[in-house]
Design an enzyme around this catalytic site. Structure first.
Site: not given
Ligand code: NDP
Ligand code: 2IT
Length: 446
Positions: A89, A110, A113, A125, A164-165, A208, A240, A377
């Site tokens: 997952k 992961q 986590k 992943k 997603g991620d 998240t 997100n 999830s």
């Molecule tokens: P999104 O794609 O929705 O958003 C990512 C954000 O981070 C955007 O604003 C993006 O800007 C910015 N970003 C990406 N790359 C960089 C960079 N190199 N430097 C600065 N800013 C950057 O992703 P999420 O919000 O889903 O994910 C964000 C983080 O959270 C990741 O590390 C992800 O692994 C983690 N995460 C996500 C989960 C989820 O459920 N979605 C769960 C747990 C962790 P831009 O538009 O310019 O790329």
């Molecule tokens: O980093 C993370 O925990 C995620 N991107 C969410 C993974 C998931 O299966 O919901």
């Protein structure tokens, strides 16, 4: 030499081209030796050597045709890391920086986590070096369909359940779900983060970010007799995780003053207007700098690192890995930061973590603090299995309780291992022990 050091040295020699994976492995193996001392049978069973090696990696070609009719080729991956406690997952990341080493770092994190969530989910992943930025909706759809045209044969609701991620949200999950269903002729909960009309869970979108704040609130209440209320907060990113961390922080009475994207950051001393951010990011898919054209008194600065020079009580890195380095950590501490909780995966460099821990501020490590997404999830998988949908309140209440439990599990382990309050050690050991126990009992298959 300790068992963990020996395994780490072997990994470094074997995978010198995977720096993020080595960084994540170093953080984990560097903290769990005390748990291994208490379980000498793990070394005899080569448990760590097995844990750091993915059970399976799938790598594939993703050909697609762009709007100009030109054939493009990207690389696709799925790292099926560990299935000891449940189906693989974990999310899918679409970003030009994606490499196998990056996905192995995310997959390793992961595993632990998912173990912390208490739900039956193994670790995985995947993703691609595809860059979603600037692509039309049609191009995104064609890419997602091509990606799934290979991935579908490797996943399934009881085998491997992606989500997603970074770069993969509701739109991408929807296209991939549609293609999986078409290829398999099967409607199952094979992906999470789905839309509400076809099996998605209420509160998954928010999970998240909300979970990060539930964790932060519990950590502050328990360790400092304090709360998020009235605090000044800096959130990085504007995707997100960042948006829903901001929403819950504001609901708890904090003032969020900054957000960013990979180009730069906005500062709004009056407090971020989240409806404006949602309109720009979720509806228009625009850039965060657009905010200053719509909100008076806000400023935009090019470059994202400067966001950590803004004075705040709580810092919530919610963008990407290694976004807070030692220098930024020092500035945050000098400006009086009291709490850092990680919404992104591995956003703090090892130097930054050392500084936060040495300063004695509250530090919530990613695999504990951002586990609310994957936990929800897991709740989506439960709902799909019983073919029922729970209310928002029911899912949100379960999410909150899971985050509270994760904090206490990590905190209790930190006490048990004589490093009270060090949640890096506490979360790693708590997550590891459950997976190790399951691997031990299941034996070595050969
Ligand atoms: P999104 O794609 O929705 O958003 C990512 C954000 O981070 C955007 O604003 C993006 O800007 C910015 N970003 C990406 N790359 C960089 C960079 N190199 N430097 C600065 N800013 C950057 O992703 P999420 O919000 O889903 O994910 C964000 C983080 O959270 C990741 O590390 C992800 O692994 C983690 N995460 C996500 C989960 C989820 O459920 N979605 C769960 C747990 C962790 P831009 O538009 O310019 O790329
Ligand atoms: O980093 C993370 O925990 C995620 N991107 C969410 C993974 C998931 O299966 O919901």
């Amino acid at each position: 030499m300790s068992y963990t050091q020996k395994v780490l040295d072997e990994l470094k020699a074997r995978y010198p081209e995977q720096p993020e994976f080595i960084q994540a492995a170093t953080e984990i193996l560097g903290t769990i030796q005390p748990a291994l001392d208490a379980h000498p049978e793990y070394e005899e069973a080569a448990l760590l050597e097995r844990l750091v090696e993915p059970e399976r990696i799938v790598m594939f070609r993703v050909p697609w045709v762009d709007d100009q009719g030109k054939v493009q080729v990207n690389r696709g991956y799925r790292v099926e890391f560990n299935s000891a406690i449940g189906p693989y997952k974990g999310g899918l990341r679409f970003n030009p920086t994606v490499t196998l080493g990056m996905l192995k770092f995310l997959g390793l994190e992961q595993i632990l986590k998912n173990s912390l969530t208490t739900l039956p989910m193994g670790g995985g992943k995947g993703g691609s070096d595809f860059d979603p930025k600037g692509k039309s909706n049609n191009e995104i759809m064609h890419f997602c369909q091509s990606f799934m045209t290979e991935l579908y044969r490797h996943i399934g609701p009881n085998t491997d359940v992606p989500a997603g991620d970074l770069g993969v949200g509701g739109r991408e999950v929807a296209y991939m779900f549609g293609q999986y269903k078409r290829l398999r002729n099967e409607f199952t909960g094979v992906l999470t983060g789905k839309g509400l009309s076809y099996g998605g869970s209420l509160a998954r979108t928010e999970a998240t970010g909300y979970g990060l704040l539930y964790f932060t609130e519990e950590m502050m209440s328990c360790m400092k007799n304090d709360s998020v209320k009235g605090k000044t907060v800096v959130v990085s990113g504007s995707g997100n995780v960042a948006i829903y961390a901001t929403e819950k922080a504001q609901a708890l009475g904090a003032k969020v003053v900054a957000l960013s994207d990979s180009n730069g950051y906005i500062y709004d001393p009056n407090g971020i207007k989240l409806d404006v951010v949602k309109q720009i990011k979720e509806v228009e898919r625009g850039r965060i700098k657009e905010y200053v054209n719509r909100v008076e008194g806000a400023t935009y600065t090019e470059g994202c690192k400067g966001i950590w020079t803004i004075k705040c009580d709580i810092a919530l890195p919610c963008a990407t890995q290694n976004e807070i380095d030692g220098e930024s950590a020092e500035i945050l501490l000098k400006n009086g930061v009291q709490v850092v909780a990680e919404g992104a995966n591995m956003p703090s460099t090892p130097e930054a973590i050392d500084k936060f821990l040495a300063a004695g501020i509250l530090f919530g490590p990613a695999k504990a603090a951002n586990a609310g997404g994957v936990a929800t999830s897991g709740l989506e998988m439960s709902q799909n299995s019983e073919r029922l949908s729970w209310t928002f309140e029911e899912v949100d209440a379960k999410l909150k309780q899971i985050m509270i439990n994760i904090f206490h599990n990590a905190y209790d382990r930190s006490k048990e291992y004589d490093v009270e309050g060090n949640l890096v050690v506490g979360a790693n050991i708590a997550g590891f022990l459950k997976v190790a126990d399951a691997m031990k009992w299941q034996g070595v298959a050969y």
